[in-house]
Design a protein around this motif. Structure first.
Motif, short mmCIF file in Angstrom:
data_model
loop_
_atom_site.label_atom_id
_atom_site.label_comp_id
_atom_site.label_asym_id
_atom_site.label_seq_id
_atom_site.Cartn_x
_atom_site.Cartn_y
_atom_site.Cartn_z
N THR A 49 -43.39 22.96 48.69
CA THR A 49 -43.73 24.20 49.37
C THR A 49 -44.28 25.23 48.40
O THR A 49 -45.25 25.95 48.71
CB THR A 49 -42.49 24.78 50.08
OG1 THR A 49 -41.96 23.79 50.97
CG2 THR A 49 -42.84 26.02 50.87
N SER A 53 -48.06 26.63 48.73
CA SER A 53 -48.19 28.07 48.95
C SER A 53 -49.06 28.70 47.88
O SER A 53 -49.91 29.56 48.17
CB SER A 53 -46.80 28.73 48.97
OG SER A 53 -46.00 28.21 50.01
N HIS A 87 -36.24 25.70 52.92
CA HIS A 87 -35.89 24.35 52.50
C HIS A 87 -34.69 24.36 51.54
O HIS A 87 -34.50 25.30 50.78
CB HIS A 87 -37.08 23.68 51.81
CG HIS A 87 -38.26 23.48 52.72
ND1 HIS A 87 -38.27 22.54 53.73
CD2 HIS A 87 -39.46 24.10 52.79
CE1 HIS A 87 -39.42 22.59 54.38
NE2 HIS A 87 -40.16 23.53 53.82
N ALA A 130 -41.34 30.27 53.77
CA ALA A 130 -41.40 28.80 53.72
C ALA A 130 -40.53 28.28 52.59
O ALA A 130 -39.83 27.27 52.74
CB ALA A 130 -42.85 28.35 53.53
N MET A 131 -40.55 28.94 51.43
CA MET A 131 -39.73 28.49 50.30
C MET A 131 -38.25 28.60 50.60
O MET A 131 -37.46 27.74 50.23
CB MET A 131 -40.07 29.30 49.04
CG MET A 131 -41.35 28.87 48.37
SD MET A 131 -41.54 29.62 46.74
CE MET A 131 -41.80 31.33 47.17
N ASP A 170 -38.53 19.25 48.51
CA ASP A 170 -39.20 20.03 49.55
C ASP A 170 -39.57 21.41 49.04
O ASP A 170 -40.65 21.94 49.36
CB ASP A 170 -38.30 20.16 50.78
CG ASP A 170 -38.10 18.84 51.50
OD1 ASP A 170 -38.92 17.93 51.29
OD2 ASP A 170 -37.10 18.72 52.25
#
Length: 381
Positions: free
Chosen positions: A31, A35, A22, A18-19, A27
């Motif tokens: 994240t 997380s 972006h 996820a990191m 963003d």
């Protein structure tokens, strides 16, 4: 760890992916915080990026509602327990942060904190942020902290990857700023060349009309009609340039509405017919939406200024979780290989860089006399 080995590994993997997905700094920060809170099962999480004036350039929270955040008030300063991770660069794991001598000066609307885990985010020797977690969702040992040594180790791993993601996002934003500056410089040159030439012609034609008014009124009338035509062309050039320079209202209007508005303005400003169609497109990550918009603007610029097209069509349609942009014109076209060999780019390098920069791809179909299609696909969130 608070999770079993299998679920813990899957959760860490999901957080790291996820990191890395972006590109915008904001963003990435959001994240990281979300997380961290999910991985360590905490009630609250926050991440502060320091400025050079004793405050925070950015401060992102998770677990706090918008109403609570507004009630808390201004961003905190670098003091007390918050400053410890920034200036002393030490991990802090506390059973009750309220009993720490450095605790104090917290707003009355701030949520109640108890057990606490905080650590710095480093880029080499530089501390670029601090990550804070509070109120572990678990039974607390008597007088002890809910956060464990395993939690501290897990958060340290997350912080290392957060530093990489944050550094990459900053580099991307700096690169984008340079690209925008280059585009503005290009537009300024084009505006100067195009409008200045037309204004110069307009002035000469007006002077000729003034000299002819008394001795040849019919010729003077023709010159004045030419003045009107030149003035209209100059206004069109100026209007088109202003559209490109104006920041896109992506946050307020979204990509589809922004593209529709810009094509409508260009349709009025140019003799070519410019149309837009949007089909089922969902909201995309902000970096992808901006890249799609900029590629559309570059492709429209080429079609309207260089191809002699009578019709330019822009379509944006959903493909899976992402989207596909197509800009098609019926203009003169070109040989992409010949253009590349001649060292000319027509903005293609910039467009490809924008597409690849957000995980997308760009295709170009063209041939002399056959028009041109620019297609950009982005993967979505």
């Amino acid at each position: 760890m608070s999770h079993g080995p299998r679920s813990g590994l899957a959760a860490v993997s999901s957080a790291l992916l996820a990191m890395s997905r972006h590109l915008e700094v904001r963003d990435v920060l959001k994240t990281i915080v979300a997380s961290a809170r999910e991985l360590l099962d905490a009630q609250y999480a926050a991440l502060g990026v320091p400025d050079d004036h004793g405050g925070f350039a950015q401060f992102v929270v998770d677990g706090v509602s918008d109403e609570q955040w507004k009630a808390i008030g201004p961003l905190p300063r670098q003091h007390g327990i918050l400053a410890a991770m920034l200036h002393e660069a030490e991990v802090e794991r506390l059973a009750d942060v309220r009993r720490d001598p450095r605790f104090g000066g917290w707003p009355s609307a701030h949520p109640e904190l108890a057990d606490f885990l905080g650590l710095p985010i480093r880029d080499g020797d530089e501390v670029i942020g601090a990550l804070f977690l509070a109120n572990k969702n678990c039974p607390k040992p008597e007088g002890g902290c809910g956060f464990t040594a395993d939690d501290e180790e897990l958060l340290s791993i997350l912080a290392q990857h957060a530093a990489i993601a944050l550094t990459n996002a900053r580099l991307y934003e700096r690169s984008r700023e340079l690209t925008i500056a280059e585009e503005r410089s290009r537009l300024a040159h084009e505006l100067h060349d195009a409008v200045s030439q037309k204004l110069f012609s307009l002035r000469l034609t007006a002077q000729a009309a003034a000299r002819l008014v008394d001795r040849d009124p019919s010729r003077a009338k023709g010159e004045l009609q030419q003045v009107a035509a030149l003035a209209a062309e100059a206004a069109d050039e100026l209007r088109a340039a202003v559209v490109e320079l104006r920041p896109a209202a992506l946050d307020e209007d979204g990509l589809v509405a922004t593209l529709r508005t810009q094509t409508q303005v260009l349709d009025r400003a140019h003799s070519a017919r410019v149309t837009f169609t949007g089909r089922g497109v969902r909201a995309l990550p902000s970096a992808q939406e901006e890249a799609v918009l900029r590629v559309a603007q570059e492709a429209l610029h080429n079609a309207l200024r260089h191809s002699g097209a009578e019709h330019v069509d822009v379509t944006l349609e959903r493909r899976g979780a992402g989207a596909v942009l197509r800009v098609t014109d019926d203009g003169s076209g070109f040989d992409p290989q010949a253009v590349r060999r001649a060292g000319r780019h027509l903005g293609l390098v910039s467009m490809r860089d924008r597409a690849s920069g957000v995980g997308g791809r760009l295709g170009v179909e063209s041939a002399p006399g056959k028009g041109t299609t620019i297609e950009m696909e982005v993967p979505g969130g």
